[in-house]
Design a protein around this motif. Sequence first.
Motif, PDB file in Angstrom:
ATOM      1  N   SER A   1      -7.809  -2.767  -7.735  1.00  0.00           N
ATOM      2  CA  SER A   1      -7.250  -3.113  -6.540  1.00  0.00           C
ATOM      3  C   SER A   1      -6.714  -1.944  -5.818  1.00  0.00           C
ATOM      4  O   SER A   1      -6.447  -1.831  -4.615  1.00  0.00           O
ATOM      5  CB  SER A   1      -6.313  -4.325  -6.610  1.00  0.00           C
ATOM      6  OG  SER A   1      -5.055  -3.616  -7.062  1.00  0.00           O
ATOM      7  N   HIS A   2      -6.334  -0.792  -6.688  1.00  0.00           N
ATOM      8  CA  HIS A   2      -5.693   0.354  -5.935  1.00  0.00           C
ATOM      9  C   HIS A   2      -6.745   1.604  -6.169  1.00  0.00           C
ATOM     10  O   HIS A   2      -6.272   2.568  -5.892  1.00  0.00           O
ATOM     11  CB  HIS A   2      -4.225   0.790  -6.502  1.00  0.00           C
ATOM     12  CG  HIS A   2      -3.403  -0.227  -6.056  1.00  0.00           C
ATOM     13  ND1 HIS A   2      -2.669   0.088  -4.852  1.00  0.00           N
ATOM     14  CD2 HIS A   2      -2.562  -1.244  -6.609  1.00  0.00           C
ATOM     15  CE1 HIS A   2      -1.678  -1.172  -4.739  1.00  0.00           C
ATOM     16  NE2 HIS A   2      -1.862  -1.582  -5.854  1.00  0.00           N
TER      17      HIS A   2
ATOM     18  N   SER B   1      -5.797   5.090  -0.697  1.00  0.00           N
ATOM     19  CA  SER B   1      -5.583   3.929  -1.904  1.00  0.00           C
ATOM     20  C   SER B   1      -4.715   5.004  -2.721  1.00  0.00           C
ATOM     21  O   SER B   1      -4.698   6.113  -2.749  1.00  0.00           O
ATOM     22  CB  SER B   1      -6.948   3.602  -2.548  1.00  0.00           C
ATOM     23  OG  SER B   1      -7.545   4.671  -3.094  1.00  0.00           O
TER      24      SER B   1
ATOM     25  N   ARG C   1      -0.314  -1.879   4.738  1.00  0.00           N
ATOM     26  CA  ARG C   1      -1.334  -1.921   3.876  1.00  0.00           C
ATOM     27  C   ARG C   1      -2.466  -2.876   4.270  1.00  0.00           C
ATOM     28  O   ARG C   1      -2.052  -3.902   4.911  1.00  0.00           O
ATOM     29  CB  ARG C   1      -1.056  -2.046   2.284  1.00  0.00           C
ATOM     30  CG  ARG C   1      -0.228  -3.145   2.073  1.00  0.00           C
ATOM     31  CD  ARG C   1      -0.016  -3.381   0.714  1.00  0.00           C
ATOM     32  NE  ARG C   1       0.299  -4.880   0.118  1.00  0.00           N
ATOM     33  CZ  ARG C   1       0.357  -5.364  -0.869  1.00  0.00           C
ATOM     34  NH1 ARG C   1       0.207  -4.467  -1.930  1.00  0.00           N
ATOM     35  NH2 ARG C   1       0.532  -6.447  -1.096  1.00  0.00           N
ATOM     36  N   GLU C   2      -3.676  -2.689   3.789  1.00  0.00           N
ATOM     37  CA  GLU C   2      -4.753  -3.702   4.207  1.00  0.00           C
ATOM     38  C   GLU C   2      -5.467  -3.508   3.109  1.00  0.00           C
ATOM     39  O   GLU C   2      -5.958  -2.392   2.531  1.00  0.00           O
ATOM     40  CB  GLU C   2      -5.301  -3.339   5.520  1.00  0.00           C
ATOM     41  CG  GLU C   2      -6.445  -4.304   5.740  1.00  0.00           C
ATOM     42  CD  GLU C   2      -7.108  -3.980   7.159  1.00  0.00           C
ATOM     43  OE1 GLU C   2      -7.854  -2.950   7.303  1.00  0.00           O
ATOM     44  OE2 GLU C   2      -6.851  -4.644   8.031  1.00  0.00           O
ATOM     45  N   ARG C   3      -6.127  -4.768   2.629  1.00  0.00           N
ATOM     46  CA  ARG C   3      -7.134  -4.860   1.733  1.00  0.00           C
ATOM     47  C   ARG C   3      -8.571  -5.211   2.263  1.00  0.00           C
ATOM     48  O   ARG C   3      -8.828  -6.220   2.800  1.00  0.00           O
ATOM     49  CB  ARG C   3      -6.696  -6.069   0.646  1.00  0.00           C
ATOM     50  CG  ARG C   3      -7.457  -5.884  -0.767  1.00  0.00           C
ATOM     51  CD  ARG C   3      -6.763  -6.847  -1.640  1.00  0.00           C
ATOM     52  NE  ARG C   3      -7.124  -6.685  -3.144  1.00  0.00           N
ATOM     53  CZ  ARG C   3      -6.781  -7.302  -4.268  1.00  0.00           C
ATOM     54  NH1 ARG C   3      -5.788  -8.188  -4.052  1.00  0.00           N
ATOM     55  NH2 ARG C   3      -7.489  -6.918  -5.317  1.00  0.00           N
ATOM     56  N   ASN C   4      -9.368  -4.242   2.153  1.00  0.00           N
ATOM     57  CA  ASN C   4     -10.500  -4.354   2.942  1.00  0.00           C
ATOM     58  C   ASN C   4     -11.742  -4.993   1.983  1.00  0.00           C
ATOM     59  O   ASN C   4     -11.237  -5.685   0.925  1.00  0.00           O
ATOM     60  CB  ASN C   4     -10.931  -3.056   3.293  1.00  0.00           C
ATOM     61  CG  ASN C   4     -10.194  -2.298   4.266  1.00  0.00           C
ATOM     62  OD1 ASN C   4      -9.552  -2.906   5.119  1.00  0.00           O
ATOM     63  ND2 ASN C   4     -10.219  -1.047   3.932  1.00  0.00           N
TER      64      ASN C   4
ATOM     65  N   GLY D   1     -11.994  -4.902  -1.583  1.00  0.00           N
ATOM     66  CA  GLY D   1     -10.775  -5.200  -2.481  1.00  0.00           C
ATOM     67  C   GLY D   1     -10.013  -4.160  -2.792  1.00  0.00           C
ATOM     68  O   GLY D   1      -9.081  -4.271  -3.758  1.00  0.00           O
ATOM     69  N   VAL D   2      -9.838  -3.104  -2.324  1.00  0.00           N
ATOM     70  CA  VAL D   2      -9.075  -1.916  -2.404  1.00  0.00           C
ATOM     71  C   VAL D   2      -7.891  -1.901  -1.421  1.00  0.00           C
ATOM     72  O   VAL D   2      -8.041  -2.056  -0.015  1.00  0.00           O
ATOM     73  CB  VAL D   2      -9.763  -0.698  -2.583  1.00  0.00           C
ATOM     74  CG1 VAL D   2      -8.710   0.363  -2.746  1.00  0.00           C
ATOM     75  CG2 VAL D   2     -10.810  -0.716  -3.844  1.00  0.00           C
ATOM     76  N   TRP D   3      -6.765  -1.738  -1.910  1.00  0.00           N
ATOM     77  CA  TRP D   3      -5.522  -1.837  -0.815  1.00  0.00           C
ATOM     78  C   TRP D   3      -5.691  -0.333  -0.595  1.00  0.00           C
ATOM     79  O   TRP D   3      -5.601   0.764  -1.266  1.00  0.00           O
ATOM     80  CB  TRP D   3      -4.227  -1.777  -1.634  1.00  0.00           C
ATOM     81  CG  TRP D   3      -3.972  -3.487  -2.036  1.00  0.00           C
ATOM     82  CD1 TRP D   3      -3.792  -3.810  -3.154  1.00  0.00           C
ATOM     83  CD2 TRP D   3      -3.474  -4.462  -0.998  1.00  0.00           C
ATOM     84  NE1 TRP D   3      -3.312  -5.204  -3.105  1.00  0.00           N
ATOM     85  CE2 TRP D   3      -3.356  -5.595  -1.950  1.00  0.00           C
ATOM     86  CE3 TRP D   3      -3.233  -4.413   0.455  1.00  0.00           C
ATOM     87  CZ2 TRP D   3      -2.975  -6.978  -1.188  1.00  0.00           C
ATOM     88  CZ3 TRP D   3      -2.998  -5.705   0.911  1.00  0.00           C
ATOM     89  CH2 TRP D   3      -3.009  -6.826   0.164  1.00  0.00           C
ATOM     90  N   ARG D   4      -5.285  -0.082   0.787  1.00  0.00           N
ATOM     91  CA  ARG D   4      -5.264   1.241   1.488  1.00  0.00           C
ATOM     92  C   ARG D   4      -3.843   1.164   2.439  1.00  0.00           C
ATOM     93  O   ARG D   4      -3.790   0.082   3.084  1.00  0.00           O
ATOM     94  CB  ARG D   4      -6.475   1.490   2.232  1.00  0.00           C
ATOM     95  CG  ARG D   4      -7.716   1.873   1.240  1.00  0.00           C
ATOM     96  CD  ARG D   4      -8.952   2.478   2.018  1.00  0.00           C
ATOM     97  NE  ARG D   4      -9.859   2.897   0.891  1.00  0.00           N
ATOM     98  CZ  ARG D   4     -10.663   1.741   0.337  1.00  0.00           C
ATOM     99  NH1 ARG D   4     -10.569   0.690   0.715  1.00  0.00           N
ATOM    100  NH2 ARG D   4     -11.587   2.390  -0.446  1.00  0.00           N
TER     101      ARG D   4
END
Length: 370
Positions: free
Chosen positions: A154-155, A307, A347-350, A353-356
């Motif tokens: 997720s990161h 990320s 932050r946003e999870r696109n 599925g990865v937080w950026r």
Amino acid sequence: MNPSRNELEARLHYPLGDTLPEPGHSLEVAPGVRWVRMALPFALDHINLWLLRDRIGGIDGWTVVDCCIDKPEARAQWASVFENELQDLPVLRVVVTHMHPDHIGLAHWLCERWSTPQHECRLWISATDHAVARIGSGGIGGFGAEAAAVFFGSHGLTDPDSQAKIRQRSSYFPGLVPAVPASFARLMDGLEVEIGGNAWRCISGHGHAPEHMALWCEALGVLISGDMVLPRISTNVSVYDQEPEADALKLFLASIDKFRPLPADALVLPSHGRPFTGLHERIDQLHDHHRDRLHEVLEACRQRPHSAAEILPVLFPRALDLHQTTFAMGEAVAHLNRLWHGGQLRRERNDDGVWRFAAVDDQASGGMAT
């Protein structure tokens, strides 16, 4: 230009110079306080352990502070210490600063080895770290496996090879800490423990471990700092899957400031590196180090959303193996979370599925949500 690690280290003083304890032996660093150094099979290749002369219930002996991992090589090193350094006296208790494997791994063995019908060799540790270590040694995920793979994924650590290796690490913690004593004596912040006729005050710390305990003896002017203050390297401060939104770095920096009231000439006994003086200088260095790293992370996120995996080259420009990468990922998340909690990043999870994370003043972020 920022000072190099060697320049920063030169600002500290090492009373023993380059002298190290011989394997299986110890060095006295203060009256009744002896230094044992044991090898580790990691990039961080050693741990410092401490023997404190003690007397409990009319029995003369030793208190051991920290234990090393449970491996045959470590047990053999301890066997040499028993033979060479205990003066035919028993180990009376085992104090563990925190639950990481190099500190607690052999606690169960030491307590069993030295318990008798006349005296039980007890583990002394914070309640939080005892509970977490018991969970880990029980093999419930082993602080690896599926939950860790999902979290790191997720990161941004999504490459199949790393994901597969992390999932295979379910036995990592119990492989180094196969058991933890079921009973213990609780260490708490401010508690004074009498060891060898001297009062040792517990100072709790957070951010590196759940509830780390350092020990300060005013009479001796000695601080057993565990991993909270190290002389050459910075303490690992990480966020992991068990508490994914933790602000570990804020907790760590607040914790090391709890050592500021101690005397400037306190002798610091760290878990890694050499005993040193210059505690206040080292606290300032650690604050400066993390301030600079936070600035670098923020500047990168001003350029484009990142990320944690994409931040790794910013924080760690050298090549990393998987063991180092998992620690580095935890640190990267800790720095991103600090800036996020501090309102400097959002932050946003696109869809992947990865937080950026992007800077809040970055108009090109496209309205990233908090």
